[in-house]
Design an enzyme around this catalytic site. Structure first.
Site, mmCIF file in Angstrom:
data_model
loop_
_atom_site.group_PDB
_atom_site.id
_atom_site.type_symbol
_atom_site.label_atom_id
_atom_site.label_comp_id
_atom_site.label_asym_id
_atom_site.label_seq_id
_atom_site.Cartn_x
_atom_site.Cartn_y
_atom_site.Cartn_z
ATOM 1 N N ASN A 76 4.822 11.127 -12.859
ATOM 2 C CA ASN A 76 5.184 10.996 -11.424
ATOM 3 C C ASN A 76 6.222 11.927 -10.891
ATOM 4 O O ASN A 76 6.576 11.973 -9.743
ATOM 5 C CB ASN A 76 5.452 9.479 -10.986
ATOM 6 N N ASP A 118 -5.554 5.891 -7.875
ATOM 7 C CA ASP A 118 -5.691 4.483 -8.145
ATOM 8 C C ASP A 118 -6.129 3.804 -6.872
ATOM 9 O O ASP A 118 -5.404 4.023 -6.045
ATOM 10 C CB ASP A 118 -4.602 3.724 -8.965
ATOM 11 N N ASP A 121 4.374 -0.477 -11.520
ATOM 12 C CA ASP A 121 3.815 0.267 -12.707
ATOM 13 C C ASP A 121 4.027 -0.245 -14.092
ATOM 14 O O ASP A 121 3.118 -0.256 -14.868
ATOM 15 C CB ASP A 121 4.025 1.719 -12.793
HETATM 16 N N1 EPU Z 1 3.259 2.840 2.144
HETATM 17 C C1 EPU Z 1 2.755 2.564 3.379
HETATM 18 N N2 EPU Z 1 2.679 3.784 4.224
HETATM 19 C C2 EPU Z 1 3.079 4.885 3.865
HETATM 20 C C3 EPU Z 1 3.494 5.115 2.429
HETATM 21 C C4 EPU Z 1 3.366 3.948 1.673
HETATM 22 O O1 EPU Z 1 2.535 1.524 3.937
HETATM 23 O O2 EPU Z 1 3.181 5.823 4.467
HETATM 24 C C5 EPU Z 1 3.267 1.407 1.292
HETATM 25 C C6 EPU Z 1 2.156 1.630 0.150
HETATM 26 O O3 EPU Z 1 0.850 1.329 0.553
HETATM 27 C C7 EPU Z 1 2.678 0.508 -0.873
HETATM 28 C C8 EPU Z 1 4.154 0.909 -0.674
HETATM 29 O O4 EPU Z 1 4.313 1.660 0.675
HETATM 30 O O5 EPU Z 1 2.298 -0.721 -0.568
HETATM 31 C C9 EPU Z 1 4.669 1.755 -1.966
HETATM 32 O O6 EPU Z 1 4.004 3.168 -1.914
HETATM 33 P P1 EPU Z 1 4.756 4.680 -2.324
HETATM 34 O O7 EPU Z 1 4.559 5.420 -0.969
HETATM 35 O O8 EPU Z 1 6.029 4.320 -2.535
HETATM 36 O O9 EPU Z 1 3.822 5.096 -3.489
HETATM 37 P P2 EPU Z 1 3.111 6.456 -3.710
HETATM 38 O O10 EPU Z 1 4.017 7.592 -3.586
HETATM 39 O O11 EPU Z 1 1.852 6.470 -2.937
HETATM 40 C C10 EPU Z 1 3.978 6.528 -6.278
HETATM 41 C C11 EPU Z 1 3.424 6.396 -7.697
HETATM 42 C C12 EPU Z 1 2.734 5.104 -8.120
HETATM 43 C C13 EPU Z 1 3.791 4.139 -7.950
HETATM 44 C C14 EPU Z 1 4.265 4.039 -6.685
HETATM 45 C C15 EPU Z 1 5.223 3.092 -6.505
HETATM 46 C C16 EPU Z 1 2.938 8.919 -7.724
HETATM 47 C C17 EPU Z 1 1.725 10.138 -7.735
HETATM 48 N N3 EPU Z 1 2.192 7.543 -7.618
HETATM 49 O O12 EPU Z 1 2.903 6.121 -5.320
HETATM 50 O O13 EPU Z 1 2.462 5.605 -9.503
HETATM 51 O O14 EPU Z 1 2.866 3.062 -8.264
HETATM 52 O O15 EPU Z 1 4.890 5.062 -6.284
HETATM 53 O O16 EPU Z 1 6.311 3.306 -7.421
HETATM 54 O O17 EPU Z 1 3.850 9.214 -7.872
HETATM 55 C C18 EPU Z 1 0.949 5.418 -11.362
HETATM 56 O O18 EPU Z 1 1.606 6.248 -11.916
HETATM 57 O O19 EPU Z 1 0.083 4.690 -11.926
HETATM 58 C C19 EPU Z 1 1.048 4.835 -9.864
HETATM 59 C C20 EPU Z 1 0.079 4.326 -9.198
#
Ligand code: EPU
Length: 442
Positions: free
Chosen positions: A33, A129, A319
């Site tokens: 990430n 995912d 995670d």
């Molecule tokens: N959310 C919203 N609106 C948005 C953005 C996010 O409602 O505009 C919500 C999401 O639906 C979720 C929460 O906020 O409920 C957190 O989402 P976030 O944006 O923090 O996650 P992400 O950037 O999509 C990254 C990692 C994930 C990890 C999450 C939380 C990457 C590529 N992915 O996802 O990693 O679970 O942060 O820490 O960086 C993994 O590595 O297996 C993985 C899924």
């Protein structure tokens, strides 16, 4: 069925047997990430960017192809393994191929840099995912405040801006992806941008550190309030940067030792990035100590159940949760698990139940009653972290556990099997044609 079809259906599996005690040392590779976002940062700055400590995972290959489709040259393993060179010749496209965009979540991270460097972008909705709904409303709201115009439908978005304008943005929730897109756009905005309630994950700080090394002006790194002073386009330059170690992969080797028993040093694990996890593991009766360059775990006897809840950093990362649920599945007592980020992130529970785990879910809670032992079965990895947790569960299961769907594990784990073998686990990667269902009957 034709022979050709049989080959097409043939897929790798991971086969695990009850193992332990584990012993020795394991080196943690760079963080998925982090590296995916660091790769995207090569869109700023003409010349050759070099990343080291790059994990050998399929998401890195996918992101490499995505960046090549935009005009970069990407070379893997130059000189030594773990080195990635990305050359930006100054010609960058703004439309990425849908089949690549939809296969990884981090493709949404193209949004900020392409708006900053080119003023426009067209992207299909990102993949990744399947935890249920993963909206991007906070990305859109923040960028709109900076002057971006969006045209969005269910499958794709187009965005454009003449001049990005610095803005004061408060996120409703400290989203990792939204924080990253806003700060990468703000790097070339006119004036100052502040992001309040920003995500504080170490991977976000790694991206900020890289951008600062490249010439960006960012303060408050690692805190919930980031301040970005825009610099003109062309002001950023390529650098060499080492990707931070992967705290989730580190946690996987800790969980494997916790389950199988043993005495293991996880080299590269940074205790300061994993404080809540390490303290919960201590509460479960595991002996965890920081050692120079890593973390040592000693696991003897049965773990004790604890309650856990996932939260944004510095809270317990979502995670880690499949690993913790797996540990609770064989611990003494009952643990209540609360998921506060992705309500849909319990799909692997059904698979753990096939191994004999006693888990009931209700909305975003799970009640895990520890059992004395698990039994091997055929299970399917539904996503990256759940797949690794099923591998870890197999270390505690009598008989053979056969995990399919391991292309998910390959997205985020650099040689999970080889690293576990190095610690003494009974595990192998095999190619089993899906036309032989008797392999799954154990
Ligand atoms: N959310 C919203 N609106 C948005 C953005 C996010 O409602 O505009 C919500 C999401 O639906 C979720 C929460 O906020 O409920 C957190 O989402 P976030 O944006 O923090 O996650 P992400 O950037 O999509 C990254 C990692 C994930 C990890 C999450 C939380 C990457 C590529 N992915 O996802 O990693 O679970 O942060 O820490 O960086 C993994 O590595 O297996 C993985 C899924």
């Amino acid at each position: 069925m034709l022979l050709g079809d049989l080959y097409l259906l043939s897929m790798d599996r991971i086969v695990v047997q009850r193992s332990g005690p584990l012993a020795g040392e394991v080196q943690v590779p760079g963080a998925k990430n982090s590296v995916l976002k660091l790769m995207v940062a090569s869109l700023y700055g003409e010349g050759t960017h070099e990343l080291t400590n790059v994990p050998a995972i399929s998401d890195v290959k996918t992101m490499g192809k995505l960046l090549e489709s935009l005009g970069l040259t990407v070379e893997h393993g130059v000189g030594e393994s773990g080195v990635l060179r990305l050359t930006n010749s100054g010609t960058i496209a703004t439309v990425a191929p849908p089949e690549l965009v939809t296969s990884i979540r981090a493709s949404i991270n193209l949004l900020g840099p392409l708006l900053a460097c080119r003023g426009r972008v067209r992207l299909d909705m990102p993949g990744g995912d399947d935890f249920g709904s993963r909206p991007i409303d906070m990305h859109v709201a923040g960028l709109t405040a900076m002057g971006v115009r969006f045209d969005i439908n269910d499958n794709a978005l187009s965005a454009e801006v003449d001049h990005l304008i610095g803005a004061h943005i408060t996120l409703d929730f400290p989203s990792v992806g939204a924080t990253e897109n806003l700060l990468t756009a703000a790097v070339h905005a006119d004036g100052t941008t502040t992001i309040s309630n920003a995500a504080r994950e170490p991977e976000v700080a790694d991206l900020c550190d890289l951008l600062v090394e490249m010439g960006a002006k960012i303060t408050g790194i690692g805190s919930a309030c980031l301040t970005i002073e825009g610099v003109p386009r062309g002001a950023l330059h390529p650098v060499t940067h080492a990707v931070i170690p992967d705290r989730i992969q580190a946690a996987t080797y800790l969980a494997a030792t916790a389950i199988a028993g043993g005495d293991v040093i996880v080299r590269g694990a940074r205790p300061q990035d994993m404080q809540v996890l390490l303290s919960r593991m201590n509460d479960m009766g595991l002996e965890i100590t920081a050692v120079p360059g890593g973390v040592r775990i000693v696991s003897q006897g049965r773990m004790r159940a604890v309650d856990i809840q996932t939260l944004p950093y510095p809270g317990l990362a979502t995670d880690y949760k499949p690993l913790l649920v797996t540990m609770l599945a064989v611990a003494e007592g009952m643990g209540v698990v609360t998921e506060n980020l992705y309500p849909g992130r319990f799909r692997y529970v059904e698979e753990l139940s096939k191994l004999g785990a006693d888990i009931r879910t209700d909305g975003h809670h799970a009640i895990v009653r520890g059992v004395e032992g698990l039994r091997g079965a055929g299970v399917v990895a539904p996503d990256i972290r759940a797949g690794a947790a099923l591998v870890v569960a197999g270390l505690a299961a009598q008989g053979r556990t056969v995990i399919s769907g391991i292309e998910h594990i390959d997205r985020g784990y650099d040689d999970l099997v080889g690293r576990l073998v190095g610690l003494g686990a009974l595990i192998e990667r095999v190619d089993i044609p899906v036309t032989q269902p008797q392999f799954f009957a154990n």
